[in-house]
Design a protein around this motif. Structure first.
Motif, PDB file in Angstrom:
ATOM      1  N   GLU A   1       0.850  -1.192   0.000  1.00 62.67           N
ATOM      2  CA  GLU A   1       0.000   0.000   0.000  1.00 62.67           C
ATOM      3  C   GLU A   1       0.883   1.239   0.000  1.00 62.67           C
ATOM      4  O   GLU A   1       1.974   1.232   0.579  1.00 62.67           O
ATOM      5  CB  GLU A   1      -0.907   0.030   1.232  1.00 62.67           C
ATOM      6  CG  GLU A   1      -1.931  -1.076   1.256  1.00 62.67           C
ATOM      7  CD  GLU A   1      -2.823  -1.016   2.483  1.00 62.67           C
ATOM      8  OE1 GLU A   1      -2.575  -0.195   3.398  1.00 62.67           O
ATOM      9  OE2 GLU A   1      -3.775  -1.814   2.536  1.00 62.67           O
TER      10      GLU A   1
ATOM     11  N   GLU B   1       3.720  -0.974   3.787  1.00 62.54           N
ATOM     12  CA  GLU B   1       3.291   0.373   3.438  1.00 62.54           C
ATOM     13  C   GLU B   1       4.506   1.205   3.052  1.00 62.54           C
ATOM     14  O   GLU B   1       5.536   1.130   3.707  1.00 62.54           O
ATOM     15  CB  GLU B   1       2.589   1.031   4.625  1.00 62.54           C
ATOM     16  CG  GLU B   1       1.359   0.279   5.082  1.00 62.54           C
ATOM     17  CD  GLU B   1       0.749   0.876   6.335  1.00 62.54           C
ATOM     18  OE1 GLU B   1       0.921   2.088   6.571  1.00 62.54           O
ATOM     19  OE2 GLU B   1       0.117   0.114   7.074  1.00 62.54           O
TER      20      GLU B   1
ATOM     21  N   HIS C   1       0.890   5.450   0.818  1.00 65.13           N
ATOM     22  CA  HIS C   1       0.190   6.479   1.568  1.00 65.13           C
ATOM     23  C   HIS C   1       0.962   7.796   1.471  1.00 65.13           C
ATOM     24  O   HIS C   1       2.182   7.796   1.359  1.00 65.13           O
ATOM     25  CB  HIS C   1       0.059   6.090   3.046  1.00 65.13           C
ATOM     26  CG  HIS C   1      -0.656   4.806   3.250  1.00 65.13           C
ATOM     27  ND1 HIS C   1      -2.025   4.713   3.225  1.00 65.13           N
ATOM     28  CD2 HIS C   1      -0.206   3.555   3.473  1.00 65.13           C
ATOM     29  CE1 HIS C   1      -2.384   3.456   3.425  1.00 65.13           C
ATOM     30  NE2 HIS C   1      -1.296   2.730   3.568  1.00 65.13           N
TER      31      HIS C   1
ATOM     32  N   SER D   1       5.632   5.247   1.973  1.00 64.52           N
ATOM     33  CA  SER D   1       5.234   6.649   1.935  1.00 64.52           C
ATOM     34  C   SER D   1       5.565   7.252   0.579  1.00 64.52           C
ATOM     35  O   SER D   1       6.722   7.252   0.162  1.00 64.52           O
ATOM     36  CB  SER D   1       5.960   7.433   3.028  1.00 64.52           C
ATOM     37  OG  SER D   1       5.813   8.825   2.798  1.00 64.52           O
TER      38      SER D   1
ATOM     39  N   VAL E   1       0.823  -6.540   5.234  1.00 67.76           N
ATOM     40  CA  VAL E   1       0.881  -5.347   4.388  1.00 67.76           C
ATOM     41  C   VAL E   1       2.229  -4.657   4.577  1.00 67.76           C
ATOM     42  O   VAL E   1       2.698  -4.500   5.706  1.00 67.76           O
ATOM     43  CB  VAL E   1      -0.240  -4.347   4.758  1.00 67.76           C
ATOM     44  CG1 VAL E   1      -0.085  -3.039   4.001  1.00 67.76           C
ATOM     45  CG2 VAL E   1      -1.613  -4.955   4.497  1.00 67.76           C
TER      46      VAL E   1
END
Length: 99
Positions: free
Chosen positions: A25, A44, A27, A46, A42
């Motif tokens: 993911e 993540e 973000h 940035s 998951v």
């Protein structure tokens, strides 16, 4: 690296090491460059942190987060501890990553 290249790179790290891939993911956050959530499976990343990173530094960020998942898979720990550091050594990932 593009988002697609990052997803593929992380996916391949899991496959090559005999693991079921985690979801990746992205973000917009300043709180972290990357994070690994082993309970949710998951990784993540940035989008803010990766802006302007060279491909090598971006790969190191991805590898850093993968090493958390791999360390959990091998040793049951995700902390920045001796097991994670050993996993980084095994994967040729710098364990002192600064973005």
């Amino acid at each position: 690296m593009t988002i697609t290249e990052i997803e593929e790179y992380i996916h391949q790290l899991f496959i090559i090491n005999g693991m079921q891939p985690y979801k990746v993911e992205f973000h917009y956050t300043n709180r972290y460059a990357g994070a690994c959530n082993v309970k949710e499976r998951v990784i993540e990343i940035s989008l803010i942190a990766i802006q302007g990173l060279s491909n090598e530094r971006c790969k190191n960020l991805c590898l850093h987060e993968f090493c958390h998942a791999f360390s959990y898979y091998l040793f049951g720990t995700v902390a920045h501890d001796k097991y994670w550091s050993g996993t980084c050594d095994l994967m040729n990932c710098p364990d002192d990553l600064y973005i």
